[in-house]
Scaffold this active site. Sequence first.
Site, PDB file in Angstrom:
ATOM      1  CB  THR A   1      -2.609   5.645   2.797  1.00 54.85           C
ATOM      2  OG1 THR A   1      -3.167   5.631   1.501  1.00 54.85           O
ATOM      3  CG2 THR A   1      -1.896   6.967   3.015  1.00 54.85           C
TER       4      THR A   1
ATOM      5  N   GLY B   1      -9.795   8.227  -1.250  1.00 56.75           N
ATOM      6  CA  GLY B   1      -9.267   9.581  -1.278  1.00 56.75           C
ATOM      7  C   GLY B   1     -10.195  10.617  -1.868  1.00 56.75           C
TER       8      GLY B   1
ATOM      9  CB  THR C   1      -0.571   6.384  -0.335  1.00 61.89           C
ATOM     10  OG1 THR C   1      -1.405   5.287  -0.667  1.00 61.89           O
ATOM     11  CG2 THR C   1      -0.863   7.499  -1.321  1.00 61.89           C
TER      12      THR C   1
ATOM     13  NE  ARG D   1      -7.345   8.280  -6.945  1.00 66.92           N
ATOM     14  CZ  ARG D   1      -7.092   7.917  -5.700  1.00 66.92           C
ATOM     15  NH1 ARG D   1      -5.879   7.557  -5.340  1.00 66.92           N
ATOM     16  NH2 ARG D   1      -8.042   7.909  -4.793  1.00 66.92           N
ATOM     17  CB  VAL D   2      -3.546  13.267  -7.813  1.00 67.42           C
ATOM     18  CG1 VAL D   2      -3.036  13.777  -6.479  1.00 67.42           C
ATOM     19  CG2 VAL D   2      -2.468  13.407  -8.890  1.00 67.42           C
ATOM     20  N   GLY D   3      -4.616  11.037  -5.502  1.00 66.88           N
ATOM     21  CA  GLY D   3      -5.529  10.853  -4.371  1.00 66.88           C
ATOM     22  C   GLY D   3      -5.428  11.988  -3.373  1.00 66.88           C
ATOM     23  CG  ASP D   4      -6.668  11.004   0.546  1.00 69.41           C
ATOM     24  OD1 ASP D   4      -6.449  10.047  -0.227  1.00 69.41           O
ATOM     25  OD2 ASP D   4      -6.663  10.885   1.781  1.00 69.41           O
TER      26      ASP D   4
ATOM     27  CB  THR E   1      -5.709   5.671   5.264  1.00 69.86           C
ATOM     28  OG1 THR E   1      -6.494   5.123   6.315  1.00 69.86           O
ATOM     29  CG2 THR E   1      -4.363   6.057   5.824  1.00 69.86           C
TER      30      THR E   1
ATOM     31  CB  SER F   1      -0.924   0.008   1.214  1.00 73.17           C
ATOM     32  OG  SER F   1      -0.172   0.064   2.397  1.00 73.17           O
TER      33      SER F   1
END
Length: 358
Positions: free
Chosen positions: A212, A266, A230, A240-243, A263, A88
């Site tokens: 994460t 996102g 993460t 793609r970009v997460g939080d 976590t 992860s």
Amino acid sequence: MKQAISRRNFFYKTAGVSAGALILPSLSGFATQRKTDANLPLIITSHTNETGQRAMEAGWEILNNGGSAVDAVEKAANVIEVDPEDTSVGYGGLPNERGVVQLDASFMDGRTYSAGAVACLENIKTPSSVAKLVMQRTDHVLLVGKGALEYARAWGFPEENLLTDKARKIWLRWKEEMSSDDDWGIPEHLQKIRKMESYWQDFPDIEHHYGTTNVLAIDKNGDIAGCTTTSGLSFKLNGRVGDSPIIGAGLYVDNETGAAGATGRGEEVIKSCASFYMVLRMKEGRTPQQACEDALRMIIDRYKKVNPEFFPGEKFVAVNKYGEVGCASMTGKRSPQMSVRTRKGYIRHEGIVAYPGK
Ligand code: ASP
């Protein structure tokens, strides 16, 4: 008549004297008070496996020797990032839909109110360290993709293949089972008698892997730092970009209040600015535990009219400047846990499931 100087008045008066001298004198004033707190220094992570525990010991060693929260957080995050077994975070993380490992990380230093982050970073095992350098050595907050990689290269980070055999096999299985309408997988005439390949039996659930790590620390001066790192949502779309690298979403640190990290899914964390919200709630007097639960409730409230059955999988952790901690997850059968290391030793802190049974 002499006016009593409350902490707030003291702050304003200091501000009146010199705007330039405002931050550091007032912060050190708070720091002196925190030193008396029995829970400090402290380091926490949302990871509770063996790697998470090792990470806590590595971070704790720095704090215990009088080191900074920033250094402790980086050290601990690196331990988790370089572990090839952890699918992860960092090296060994599950790839995106194309089989490419793209990493996100953010860093915040509460002492200087600085932040740095990288997103969609490829080929670098320790994105948290690159995020820390963005924070300390550039006038920017977020670098992405090729630019982030160029920056890492400039600092001498070695480029390495981050896709381990284990992660590649999980990705291959996902690819083959995702659809019966494409050409991945065994030939059609064998499909009815197919057997699952032996190594795939180790990965029965491949739908959506979350995972994460948040690392938050308070050092002996009461200064607070945090990092979220993460490999992101597994099999995500390319780019793609997460939080995790979004300041206020996957991470927020405020030296005068505390820190929080997220976590889980996102997309919801970005829309709700969940980490910022948790810190805000703590500033308003809520405990870290209450702040985590408040943030989960806030997300659900947003969906009440849209889809009351939607309970996105999130896990939040928070710590206030006194070293009190909290942890909450949206759903799940088991209580969420977090690792906490203080001079009293290592403990696994149990939090609350906000919506059990959902
Ligand atoms: N929050 C991460 C993301 O959406 C994934 C996770 O925590 O599992 O990228």
